[in-house]
Design an enzyme around this catalytic site. Structure first.
Site, mmCIF file in Angstrom:
data_model
loop_
_atom_site.group_PDB
_atom_site.id
_atom_site.type_symbol
_atom_site.label_atom_id
_atom_site.label_comp_id
_atom_site.label_asym_id
_atom_site.label_seq_id
_atom_site.Cartn_x
_atom_site.Cartn_y
_atom_site.Cartn_z
ATOM 1 C CE LYS A 9 -13.244 -12.032 -29.279
ATOM 2 N NZ LYS A 9 -14.718 -11.769 -28.781
ATOM 3 N NE ARG A 102 -16.627 -7.583 -31.238
ATOM 4 C CZ ARG A 102 -16.862 -6.938 -30.429
ATOM 5 N NH1 ARG A 102 -17.746 -6.093 -29.800
ATOM 6 N NH2 ARG A 102 -15.545 -6.968 -29.049
ATOM 7 C CG ASN A 112 -16.971 -10.973 -31.664
ATOM 8 O OD1 ASN A 112 -15.557 -11.484 -30.995
ATOM 9 N ND2 ASN A 112 -17.907 -10.753 -30.072
ATOM 10 C CG HIS A 115 -10.693 -8.319 -25.861
ATOM 11 N ND1 HIS A 115 -11.508 -8.704 -24.950
ATOM 12 C CD2 HIS A 115 -9.743 -7.719 -25.747
ATOM 13 C CE1 HIS A 115 -11.249 -8.254 -23.995
ATOM 14 N NE2 HIS A 115 -9.682 -7.465 -24.193
#
Length: 137
Positions: A9, A102, A112, A115
């Site tokens: 991310k 995470r 976090n 994905h």
């Protein structure tokens, strides 16, 4: 062999920890069969997260995912979906097990780090959303 889909991310890309995340992925025995760095538009993020369109977090999620580049990955391994979910850890980094991505790198529920597909059906939608068959090796 099973395939799953992953995203590193924007928060992780911004913090320059992409390499550390990739090290954990490969260290866990995943084969990276597709990888590219892209900058999602808000519309692309909305299309990808369409299943969440009625959820209250949908707009914030799409804004976050389109704020900066991401790294999209197609991963291969025996039981890849379950193995990737285990390596990612709980959605909230505070609740994630030690040694998960995470727990090690996540900042918050939104930021976090990664994905991942949650089912074979999700992977079947998510992988071709970003990769053509020619891009998967």
């Amino acid at each position: 062999m099973e395939r799953t889909f992953a995203i590193i991310k924007p928060d992780a890309v911004e913090r320059n920890i992409t390499g550390k995340v990739l090290d954990k992925i490969e260290g866990a025995g995943f084969k990276i069969v597709g990888m590219k760095k892209i900058h999602l538009t808000k519309n692309e993020a909305e299309g990808f997260y369409y299943v969440h369109k009625e959820r209250p977090f949908f707009n914030d999620l799409c804004t976050f995912m389109s704020r900066n580049p991401v790294v999209v990955l197609a991963l291969e391994k025996e039981n890849a979906i379950a193995a990737w979910r285990e390596l990612m850890g709980a959605t909230n980094p505070a609740n994630a097990e030690a040694g998960t991505i995470r727990k090690d790198f996540g900042v918050s529920i939104e930021e976090n780090t990664v994905h991942g597909s949650d089912s074979p059906e999700s992977a079947a939608f998510e992988i071709p959303y970003f990769f053509s068959q020619l891009e998967l090796v």
